[in-house]
Design a protein around this motif. Structure first.
Motif, short mmCIF file in Angstrom:
data_model
loop_
_atom_site.label_atom_id
_atom_site.label_comp_id
_atom_site.label_asym_id
_atom_site.label_seq_id
_atom_site.Cartn_x
_atom_site.Cartn_y
_atom_site.Cartn_z
N ALA A 167 9.71 -8.67 -5.55
CA ALA A 167 10.28 -8.99 -6.87
C ALA A 167 9.25 -9.54 -7.86
O ALA A 167 9.23 -9.11 -9.03
CB ALA A 167 11.44 -9.98 -6.71
N PRO A 168 8.35 -10.48 -7.48
CA PRO A 168 7.39 -10.99 -8.46
C PRO A 168 6.46 -9.91 -9.00
O PRO A 168 5.97 -10.02 -10.14
CB PRO A 168 6.61 -12.04 -7.66
N ALA B 184 0.81 -1.21 0.00
CA ALA B 184 0.00 0.00 0.00
C ALA B 184 0.85 1.26 0.00
O ALA B 184 0.48 2.28 -0.61
CB ALA B 184 -0.94 -0.01 1.21
N VAL B 185 1.99 1.22 0.68
CA VAL B 185 2.82 2.42 0.79
C VAL B 185 3.86 2.51 -0.33
O VAL B 185 4.08 3.56 -0.91
CB VAL B 185 3.52 2.46 2.17
N LEU B 186 4.47 1.38 -0.68
CA LEU B 186 5.49 1.37 -1.73
C LEU B 186 4.89 1.43 -3.13
O LEU B 186 5.43 2.07 -4.02
CB LEU B 186 6.36 0.12 -1.60
N ARG B 187 3.78 0.73 -3.34
CA ARG B 187 3.09 0.69 -4.63
C ARG B 187 3.99 0.19 -5.77
O ARG B 187 4.19 0.87 -6.79
CB ARG B 187 2.53 2.07 -4.99
N PRO B 188 4.57 -0.99 -5.63
CA PRO B 188 5.43 -1.52 -6.69
C PRO B 188 4.63 -1.84 -7.95
O PRO B 188 3.47 -2.28 -7.86
CB PRO B 188 6.02 -2.79 -6.06
N GLY B 189 5.23 -1.62 -9.10
CA GLY B 189 4.53 -1.87 -10.35
C GLY B 189 5.39 -2.61 -11.36
O GLY B 189 6.62 -2.58 -11.29
N PRO B 190 4.77 -3.29 -12.33
CA PRO B 190 5.51 -4.03 -13.35
C PRO B 190 6.46 -3.12 -14.12
O PRO B 190 6.13 -1.98 -14.45
CB PRO B 190 4.40 -4.57 -14.28
N GLY B 191 7.65 -3.64 -14.38
CA GLY B 191 8.63 -2.89 -15.16
C GLY B 191 9.47 -1.91 -14.37
O GLY B 191 10.39 -1.30 -14.93
N GLU C 156 16.43 -18.27 -6.09
CA GLU C 156 16.64 -19.34 -7.07
C GLU C 156 15.65 -20.47 -6.85
O GLU C 156 15.09 -21.02 -7.83
CB GLU C 156 18.07 -19.87 -6.97
N ARG C 157 15.41 -20.83 -5.60
CA ARG C 157 14.44 -21.90 -5.32
C ARG C 157 13.04 -21.53 -5.76
O ARG C 157 12.25 -22.40 -6.13
CB ARG C 157 14.45 -22.23 -3.82
N LYS C 158 12.73 -20.25 -5.75
CA LYS C 158 11.40 -19.80 -6.16
C LYS C 158 11.33 -19.43 -7.64
O LYS C 158 10.29 -19.00 -8.13
CB LYS C 158 10.97 -18.60 -5.31
N GLY C 159 12.44 -19.59 -8.35
CA GLY C 159 12.46 -19.30 -9.77
C GLY C 159 12.44 -17.82 -10.11
O GLY C 159 12.07 -17.44 -11.22
N LEU C 160 12.87 -16.98 -9.17
CA LEU C 160 12.91 -15.54 -9.42
C LEU C 160 14.26 -15.16 -10.04
O LEU C 160 15.32 -15.46 -9.48
CB LEU C 160 12.72 -14.77 -8.10
N THR C 161 14.21 -14.50 -11.18
CA THR C 161 15.44 -14.15 -11.89
C THR C 161 15.65 -12.64 -12.00
O THR C 161 16.57 -12.20 -12.69
CB THR C 161 15.42 -14.76 -13.30
N ASN C 162 14.79 -11.86 -11.36
CA ASN C 162 14.89 -10.40 -11.50
C ASN C 162 15.40 -9.72 -10.22
O ASN C 162 15.12 -8.55 -9.97
CB ASN C 162 13.54 -9.79 -11.90
N ILE C 163 16.18 -10.46 -9.42
CA ILE C 163 16.81 -9.89 -8.23
C ILE C 163 18.33 -9.83 -8.45
O ILE C 163 18.94 -10.82 -8.84
CB ILE C 163 16.51 -10.72 -6.96
N THR C 164 18.90 -8.67 -8.23
CA THR C 164 20.34 -8.46 -8.42
C THR C 164 20.98 -8.02 -7.11
O THR C 164 20.57 -7.00 -6.54
CB THR C 164 20.60 -7.38 -9.49
N PRO C 165 21.97 -8.77 -6.59
CA PRO C 165 22.60 -8.40 -5.32
C PRO C 165 23.77 -7.43 -5.51
O PRO C 165 24.48 -7.48 -6.52
CB PRO C 165 23.09 -9.75 -4.79
N THR C 166 23.96 -6.57 -4.52
CA THR C 166 25.11 -5.66 -4.51
C THR C 166 25.65 -5.58 -3.10
O THR C 166 24.92 -5.28 -2.15
CB THR C 166 24.70 -4.24 -4.98
#
Length: 227
Positions: free
Chosen positions: A83-84, A58-65, A110-120
């Protein structure tokens, strides 16, 4: 003559349990270190009251892309939720000063099949990203663990897009930042309060850079922003 007051066994157990609980709470409070040690990572998977996934949405309001930055992801409780929602064209960058935490998040992703997370691996006071790189940035129970939190807020203004948003979530613990303190730090860093959810003991607050506020109205009555 000395009189003694009989104590029921149940009452004695309750008093003993209360004493043990107080000692345990004290040990937790004074033993809480920053950054949060990886050895105690299981506690990071506990859902804190007032900082629920629905509240963060509700506060962050993440959106596709979108490209979003999370500071201090811990074991990935929020990362795996956000991430999803960004979809295959979006990206969640997670930044931490502890490589063990980042490795943990990536294993879970990786176990959840998420490929759009990048660590720094980096210090949040000196973000290794170009100006205006992110649509949003968030920290949940992390800002208070970082020395000089005002530097983190200043860096947030730099790396956010002009119309970006910063969300800070805090919960009462040894490193808790009261909302009033956060509001003052944000004002001094050039951030305008846009929304708040919860009490000062457990809250989520959204801020916008003053550059975004400037395009939507006059600034002379906006704390932290100058006309």
């Amino acid at each position: 003559m000395t009189h003694t007051v009989p104590t029921r066994p149940g009452l004695r157990w309750a008093l003993a349990a209360g004493t043990v609980g107080a000692v345990a709470a004290g040990a937790w409070w004074f033993g809480d270190k920053a950054p949060y040690p990886y050895a105690q990572r299981r506690l990071l998977d506990l859902q804190l009251p007032g900082l629920t996934p629905a509240g963060l949405n509700a506060v962050l309001r993440p959106g596709p892309g979108e490209r979003i930055l999370e500071i201090g992801p811990g074991t990935g409780l929020q990362s795996l939720h956000i991430a999803p929602q960004l979809g295959p064209d979006g990206r969640l960058d997670v930044l931490d000063i502890q490589p063990e935490m980042l490795d943990h998040v990536m294993r879970r992703a990786e176990r959840k099949g998420l490929t759009n997370i990048t660590p720094t691996l980096s210090d949040a006071r000196e973000l290794p990203f170009p100006d205006g790189a992110f649509d949003a940035m968030y920290l949940v129970t992390a800002l208070g663990e970082i020395p000089e939190p005002e530097r983190v807020l200043t860096e947030a203004v730099r790396v956010l897009a002009p119309d970006g948003r910063l969300v800070v979530g805090e919960f009462f613990d040894r490193h808790w930042i009261p909302f009033g303190t956060l509001h003052r730090l944000a004002d001094a860093s050039g951030l305008h309060l846009a929304a708040r959810r919860g009490s000062t003991l457990a809250y989520l607050a959204r801020f916008r850079p003053c550059s975004a506020v400037a395009r939507t109205g006059p600034l002379r009555f906006t704390p932290g922003c100058r006309a």
